[in-house]
Scaffold this active site. Structure first.
Site, PDB file in Angstrom:
ATOM      1  N   ARG A 242       0.856  -1.178   0.000  1.00 42.72           N
ATOM      2  CA  ARG A 242       0.000   0.000   0.000  1.00 42.72           C
ATOM      3  C   ARG A 242       0.897   1.234   0.000  1.00 42.72           C
ATOM      4  O   ARG A 242       1.960   1.254   0.635  1.00 42.72           O
ATOM      5  CB  ARG A 242      -0.931   0.022   1.227  1.00 42.72           C
ATOM      6  N   ASP A 266       4.239  -0.058  -7.220  1.00 42.21           N
ATOM      7  CA  ASP A 266       2.939  -0.373  -7.806  1.00 42.21           C
ATOM      8  C   ASP A 266       1.822   0.359  -7.074  1.00 42.21           C
ATOM      9  O   ASP A 266       0.677   0.331  -7.518  1.00 42.21           O
ATOM     10  CB  ASP A 266       2.690  -1.888  -7.741  1.00 42.21           C
ATOM     11  N   GLU A 271      -3.075   7.739  -4.428  1.00 44.71           N
ATOM     12  CA  GLU A 271      -3.391   7.183  -5.747  1.00 44.71           C
ATOM     13  C   GLU A 271      -4.894   7.160  -6.034  1.00 44.71           C
ATOM     14  O   GLU A 271      -5.313   7.047  -7.186  1.00 44.71           O
ATOM     15  CB  GLU A 271      -2.859   5.754  -5.859  1.00 44.71           C
ATOM     16  N   HIS A 303      -1.119   0.085  -9.520  1.00 48.85           N
ATOM     17  CA  HIS A 303      -1.747  -0.858  -8.583  1.00 48.85           C
ATOM     18  C   HIS A 303      -2.338  -2.047  -9.339  1.00 48.85           C
ATOM     19  O   HIS A 303      -3.529  -2.368  -9.217  1.00 48.85           O
ATOM     20  CB  HIS A 303      -2.824  -0.158  -7.759  1.00 48.85           C
TER      21      HIS A 303
END
Length: 333
Positions: A242, A266, A271, A303
């Site tokens: 996260r 990622d 985000e 993500h």
């Protein structure tokens, strides 16, 4: 697992929110075997569309959009008692608030191999400077970089979080012959051939720090400025957990002044509302993300480490099963 279709009177109803077309196909193919009736919408759950769940005690939601407490209250008024989030993490839902008003929140397990494979790919791309190499090649500059890449077998990798995904990453690292250190907030069984150490020791001794911890108040900014400052010169940060596990301004500062060799991310703080959206031709409304994407030694993806066909099937099936099991318990109370 094999499921026998129950009689129609034994079926439960599930409203599925934030459902992509490929998810919808799986939901519709699996639901009859597991004994549920579905109502599916591509819209994220909100107070505006909560009414869709009026005939459902169970709903299934995506991890892509936060769920407000106001929405939770409306769902409770409509009779919803269970929310299955199609994710491992709960950071988009105030679970304590949901439980305080009588709504149970459950997550799903899916193939850890999806994220573990992706994590190893990011590590290899980072230490071989893949982003800058591909950029130069796309510009028809075929000269090698002035700095040579590194080999995993020569490095120490610190794995933060040794649950299903972290353990799968460790299994893959064994094949590369590198030294592995591990740390977990929760006590877990020792992993053969892996040294379990405190987090400060891990960041000081690792050439790569890879993050697989769940996000909570305890793990927020687990990799903070103090720990980033203690990392080895030239080390790399890989994050497929996260975004808020990392104190982003501190990471950017360490990359800017050359203390770190690079990062492969990622997930990013802030985000939400950016990843999964088409922002071509528009300004990215997150200065940290924009700055990181400018850097030649930083890889960013939206993500998607979990995004495989196998993991999707696991996610959909387990979300249905969780709702079905809640309904069964409800009927026997």
């Amino acid at each position: 697992m094999r499921y026998h279709e129950p009689p129609p009177t034994d079926r439960c109803a599930i409203t599925v929110y934030g459902c992509a077309p490929d998810e919808a196909l799986l939901f519709e193919s699996l639901a009859p075997r597991i004994g549920v009736r579905l109502q599916v919408t591509s819209e994220a759950i909100s107070t505006d569309n909560a009414e869709l769940a009026a005939e459902s005690r169970c709903i299934s939601v995506s991890h892509k959009s936060p769920i407000s407490n106001q929405t939770l209250l409306r769902l409770k008024q409509l009779g919803v008692g269970y929310i299955s989030t199609r994710s491992v993490g709960f950071d988009h839902i105030d679970v304590e608030f949901a439980e305080s008003i009588g709504i149970t929140v459950g997550n799903v397990a899916y193939s850890p191999d999806s994220v573990a494979d992706y994590t190893l790919m990011l590590m290899l791309m980072a230490i071989r400077q893949a982003k800058s190499t591909i950029r130069r090649t796309d510009d028809h500059d075929y000269r090698p970089a002035t700095t040579r890449g590194r080999e995993l077998r020569d490095l120490t990798v610190g794995v933060v979080g040794t649950g299903r995904i972290g353990a799968a990453v460790i299994d893959r690292l064994r094949g590369f012959g590198c030294d592995v250190l591990a740390h977990d907030i929760r006590p877990r069984p020792a992993t053969e051939g892996v040294a379990h150490v405190d987090l400060d020791t891990l960041v000081e001794r690792s050439d790569i720090v890879t993050l697989h911890a769940p996000l909570s108040a305890e793990s927020h900014h687990l990799l903070d400025r103090r720990r980033i400052d203690r990392m080895r010169p030239g080390a790399y940060v890989v994050n497929t957990g996260r975004g808020a596990l990392v104190e982003t301004p501190a990471l950017i500062a360490a990359l800017d002044d050359g203390r770190l060799g690079g990062a492969a991310l990622d997930v990013i703080e802030g985000e939400q509302g950016i990843f999964y959206a088409d922002l071509r031709g528009r300004e990215v409304p997150n200065g940290w993300l924009a700055r990181l994407q400018e850097m030649p030694n930083v890889l960013v993806s939206p993500h998607i480490a979990y995004f495989t066909d196998h993991a999707l099937r696991d996610t959909v099936e387990n979300s249905i099963v969780n709702c079905r099991e809640f309904e069964s318990r409800f009927q026997h109370v």
